[in-house]
Write an enzyme that holds these catalytic residues in place. Structure first.
Site, PDB file in Angstrom:
ATOM      1  N   ASN A 156       0.901  -1.283   0.152  1.00  0.00           N
ATOM      2  CA  ASN A 156      -0.032   0.019   0.075  1.00  0.00           C
ATOM      3  C   ASN A 156       0.979   1.138  -0.042  1.00  0.00           C
ATOM      4  O   ASN A 156       2.260   1.103   0.175  1.00  0.00           O
ATOM      5  CB  ASN A 156      -0.751  -0.208   1.191  1.00  0.00           C
ATOM      6  CG  ASN A 156      -0.167   0.133   2.511  1.00  0.00           C
ATOM      7  OD1 ASN A 156       0.555   0.956   2.980  1.00  0.00           O
ATOM      8  ND2 ASN A 156      -0.541  -1.066   3.407  1.00  0.00           N
ATOM      9  N   ASP A 178      -4.032  -6.271   4.784  1.00  0.00           N
ATOM     10  CA  ASP A 178      -5.050  -7.026   5.351  1.00  0.00           C
ATOM     11  C   ASP A 178      -5.314  -8.428   4.677  1.00  0.00           C
ATOM     12  O   ASP A 178      -5.668  -9.428   5.128  1.00  0.00           O
ATOM     13  CB  ASP A 178      -6.210  -6.366   5.063  1.00  0.00           C
ATOM     14  CG  ASP A 178      -6.685  -5.161   6.039  1.00  0.00           C
ATOM     15  OD1 ASP A 178      -5.821  -5.401   7.045  1.00  0.00           O
ATOM     16  OD2 ASP A 178      -7.192  -4.215   5.644  1.00  0.00           O
ATOM     17  N   LYS A 220      10.919 -15.921 -10.094  1.00  0.00           N
ATOM     18  CA  LYS A 220      10.043 -14.937 -10.796  1.00  0.00           C
ATOM     19  C   LYS A 220       9.090 -15.826 -11.419  1.00  0.00           C
ATOM     20  O   LYS A 220       9.485 -16.243 -12.625  1.00  0.00           O
ATOM     21  CB  LYS A 220      10.753 -13.886 -11.477  1.00  0.00           C
ATOM     22  CG  LYS A 220      10.075 -13.005 -12.161  1.00  0.00           C
ATOM     23  CD  LYS A 220      11.035 -11.828 -13.027  1.00  0.00           C
ATOM     24  CE  LYS A 220      10.162 -10.847 -13.614  1.00  0.00           C
ATOM     25  NZ  LYS A 220      10.597 -10.217 -14.706  1.00  0.00           N
ATOM     26  N   PHE A 273      -3.412   2.881  15.454  1.00  0.00           N
ATOM     27  CA  PHE A 273      -3.526   4.111  14.409  1.00  0.00           C
ATOM     28  C   PHE A 273      -4.709   3.381  13.167  1.00  0.00           C
ATOM     29  O   PHE A 273      -4.260   2.327  12.744  1.00  0.00           O
ATOM     30  CB  PHE A 273      -2.456   4.346  13.677  1.00  0.00           C
ATOM     31  CG  PHE A 273      -1.472   5.236  14.692  1.00  0.00           C
ATOM     32  CD1 PHE A 273      -0.693   4.503  15.632  1.00  0.00           C
ATOM     33  CD2 PHE A 273      -1.266   6.597  14.794  1.00  0.00           C
ATOM     34  CE1 PHE A 273       0.083   5.161  16.486  1.00  0.00           C
ATOM     35  CE2 PHE A 273      -0.527   7.192  15.534  1.00  0.00           C
ATOM     36  CZ  PHE A 273       0.303   6.480  16.539  1.00  0.00           C
ATOM     37  N   LYS A 276     -12.714  -0.220  16.796  1.00  0.00           N
ATOM     38  CA  LYS A 276     -11.265  -0.800  16.609  1.00  0.00           C
ATOM     39  C   LYS A 276     -10.603  -0.727  18.022  1.00  0.00           C
ATOM     40  O   LYS A 276      -9.912  -1.967  18.110  1.00  0.00           O
ATOM     41  CB  LYS A 276     -10.356  -0.112  15.812  1.00  0.00           C
ATOM     42  CG  LYS A 276     -10.657  -0.556  14.161  1.00  0.00           C
ATOM     43  CD  LYS A 276      -9.750  -0.038  13.084  1.00  0.00           C
ATOM     44  CE  LYS A 276     -10.426  -0.341  12.118  1.00  0.00           C
ATOM     45  NZ  LYS A 276      -9.883   0.219  10.843  1.00  0.00           N
ATOM     46  N   LYS A 312      -9.440  -4.507  19.544  1.00  0.00           N
ATOM     47  CA  LYS A 312      -8.121  -4.752  19.292  1.00  0.00           C
ATOM     48  C   LYS A 312      -7.327  -4.790  20.988  1.00  0.00           C
ATOM     49  O   LYS A 312      -6.189  -4.837  21.289  1.00  0.00           O
ATOM     50  CB  LYS A 312      -7.112  -3.967  18.501  1.00  0.00           C
ATOM     51  CG  LYS A 312      -7.589  -4.130  17.221  1.00  0.00           C
ATOM     52  CD  LYS A 312      -6.842  -3.167  16.025  1.00  0.00           C
ATOM     53  CE  LYS A 312      -7.430  -3.421  14.772  1.00  0.00           C
ATOM     54  NZ  LYS A 312      -6.638  -4.079  13.981  1.00  0.00           N
TER      55      LYS A 312
HETATM   56  N1  CTP Z   1      -3.142  -3.924  12.120  1.00  0.00           N
HETATM   57  C1  CTP Z   1      -2.709  -4.831  12.679  1.00  0.00           C
HETATM   58  N2  CTP Z   1      -2.878  -5.880  12.267  1.00  0.00           N
HETATM   59  C2  CTP Z   1      -3.532  -6.025  10.989  1.00  0.00           C
HETATM   60  C3  CTP Z   1      -4.124  -4.857  10.301  1.00  0.00           C
HETATM   61  C4  CTP Z   1      -3.936  -3.973  11.234  1.00  0.00           C
HETATM   62  O1  CTP Z   1      -1.948  -4.906  13.834  1.00  0.00           O
HETATM   63  N3  CTP Z   1      -3.651  -7.283  10.136  1.00  0.00           N
HETATM   64  C5  CTP Z   1      -3.019  -2.357  12.926  1.00  0.00           C
HETATM   65  C6  CTP Z   1      -2.236  -1.319  12.373  1.00  0.00           C
HETATM   66  O2  CTP Z   1      -1.145  -1.211  12.510  1.00  0.00           O
HETATM   67  C7  CTP Z   1      -3.079  -0.092  12.956  1.00  0.00           C
HETATM   68  C8  CTP Z   1      -4.547  -0.665  13.416  1.00  0.00           C
HETATM   69  O3  CTP Z   1      -4.183  -2.130  13.365  1.00  0.00           O
HETATM   70  O4  CTP Z   1      -2.531   0.257  14.039  1.00  0.00           O
HETATM   71  C9  CTP Z   1      -5.719  -0.284  12.597  1.00  0.00           C
HETATM   72  O5  CTP Z   1      -5.588  -0.688  11.355  1.00  0.00           O
HETATM   73  P1  CTP Z   1      -6.487  -0.805  10.313  1.00  0.00           P
HETATM   74  O6  CTP Z   1      -6.052  -1.194   9.022  1.00  0.00           O
HETATM   75  O7  CTP Z   1      -7.308   0.425  10.269  1.00  0.00           O
HETATM   76  O8  CTP Z   1      -7.372  -2.037  10.893  1.00  0.00           O
HETATM   77  P2  CTP Z   1      -8.051  -3.291  10.398  1.00  0.00           P
HETATM   78  O9  CTP Z   1      -8.171  -4.235  11.695  1.00  0.00           O
HETATM   79  O10 CTP Z   1      -7.074  -3.827   9.328  1.00  0.00           O
HETATM   80  O11 CTP Z   1      -9.268  -2.803   9.892  1.00  0.00           O
HETATM   81  P3  CTP Z   1     -10.089  -2.597   8.508  1.00  0.00           P
HETATM   82  O12 CTP Z   1     -10.779  -3.854   8.163  1.00  0.00           O
HETATM   83  O13 CTP Z   1     -10.736  -1.271   8.785  1.00  0.00           O
HETATM   84  O14 CTP Z   1      -8.872  -2.642   7.380  1.00  0.00           O
END
Ligand code: CTP
Length: 387
Positions: A202, A268, A278, A312, A326, A330
């Site tokens: 990303n 994600d 490759k 974050f 969140k 978490k």
């Molecule tokens: N994060 C994490 N593990 C993941 C995804 C995210 O620990 N697999 C952490 C990020 O580093 C950030 C926080 O979770 O501090 C929120 O990230 P975000 O991408 O907004 O959360 P997601 O749980 O992935 O929710 P969404 O479905 O909205 O992407």
């Protein structure tokens, strides 16, 4: 902020004294320059006087009142000698005080920092090495010179460290608010490899995380930054690189911290299988992606007493509601929610958002440079955790 005494000695790098002075001023510090006579051959005292808005002191009995070499350090937070020549370092190590700057050093009871600059041969000479060792044994911090082009056209070790690095090291050592705290920061995007060269990622650059790590260091914390291999930034703090979300999780779980700022933009989804080498462009490629584990959830489930975990979240709507969800999901202590899209968030130099605490309090942080946002987040948490 207070005053720093900047001692400049007779190296070709003396002109960088002006840049060092500016770096301190940018961070709100006042600078009092003292130079050796040799240094005045490389940069004019008038330049430094104009920049610092303070008279520059060179000569022991002409430029100052009789006891100023003793009183000068009393009103300053630290003495920095940059650049420090081999000759001046030798003088310091043997306790000679035959000019104003060496007398200031000998009388100084405040923290002293030395940034050497010289030819590689002089730096590696046993005499210089012994002298630097002597200074270290007295608790003086040596800001190591770097490798690069030297004035004598040799490429080698001995180049004055970068001015912003010198100033950062001095101010981090003087920082008090987070003294004794271990702060771990993760920053930048994960890369989930499809084959040996292609990956899913990303656009995050890790700027907010780097800003948090640097601000925490300036406030005296012991900082480790886990930064994505994709980030182009060269932070001033101790940095380890990571690639995938799996590697990031392992690194966080094996780190010791009081505070964790999880700014990393964790992907994600990751490919279920990673192809070797490759892949050839031959026909259709079907990828099966599986969700990555929630790293924060995993980390928070092993939280030790006293640890503070900050998440974050970049969101595009319903910021506060989604942030609160969140934070609960978490098990975080805080979450910083910021809007993304329309040029906001990723890769920009500014940020804005809301810091939400586990008790549900909301602190709004207005649009400001990421360094200021970082400082504000740290200050709010510091204040709340001390209550
Ligand atoms: N994060 C994490 N593990 C993941 C995804 C995210 O620990 N697999 C952490 C990020 O580093 C950030 C926080 O979770 O501090 C929120 O990230 P975000 O991408 O907004 O959360 P997601 O749980 O992935 O929710 P969404 O479905 O909205 O992407």
């Amino acid at each position: 902020m207070g005053k720093i005494i900047l001692g400049i000695t007779g190296s070709i790098a003396a002109y960088k004294g002006a840049e060092i002075l500016r770096e301190f001023q940018k961070r709100g510090w006042e600078v009092q320059v003292a130079m050796t006579e040799a240094a005045t051959k490389f940069i004019s005292p008038l330049t430094l006087q104009t920049l610092s808005s303070n008279r520059v002191i060179v000569k022991q009995f002409e430029d100052v009142q009789s006891l100023e070499h003793i009183t000068l350090c009393k009103e300053a937070e630290a003495l920095l000698i940059a650049p420090a020549t081999a000759d001046f370092i030798a003088k310091m190590a043997s306790g000679l005080a035959d000019d104003f700057l060496s007398s200031v050093f000998l009388a100084c009871q405040k923290p002293v920092f030395v940034a050497p600059a010289m030819n590689q041969g002089m730096l590696l000479h046993p005499a210089t090495r012994r002298n630097l060792e002597t200074l270290r044994s007295w608790g003086i911090r040596i800001i190591e010179p770097e490798k690069g082009y030297l004035a004598c056209e040799d490429e080698g070790l001995g180049r004055l460290a970068e001015p912003r690095k010198i100033v950062f090291e001095v101010l981090s050592a003087l920082g008090k608010e987070l003294k004794g705290k271990k702060v771990l920061v993760t920053a930048g995007p994960t890369r989930e490899y499809i084959d040996g060269v292609r990956f899913i990622s990303n656009p995050s650059t890790g700027k907010q995380g780097v800003a948090l790590a640097e601000q925490a260091s300036l406030m005296g914390a012991e900082v480790v930054l886990l930064l994505s291999e994709a980030s182009p930034l060269q932070p001033l703090v101790k940095t380890q690189r990571f690639s995938s979300s799996e590697e990031l999780l392992k690194k966080v779980l094996s780190s010791d911290f009081h505070w964790l700022f999880m700014t990393a933009a964790v992907g994600d989804f990751a490919p279920r299988e990673k192809f070797k080498g490759k892949l050839k462009r031959e026909g259709e490629l079907v990828l099966r992606l599986e969700p990555t584990p929630d790293l924060l959830k995993e980390i928070a489930s092993r939280k030790k007493p006293g640890q503070v975990i900050v998440g974050f979240a970049a969101e595009t709507g319903n910021f506060l509601e989604r942030g609160k969800e969140k934070l609960l999901k978490k098990s975080l202590d805080y979450i910083f929610v910021n809007p993304v899209g329309n040029g906001k968030g990723f890769a920009s130099d500014e940020n804005q958002g809301w810091l939400i605490s586990r008790e549900g309090e909301v602190f709004e942080i207005p649009l400001s440079p990421k360094e200021e946002v970082a400082r504000e987040i740290i200050e709010i948490i510091l204040k709340r955790e001390e209550e």
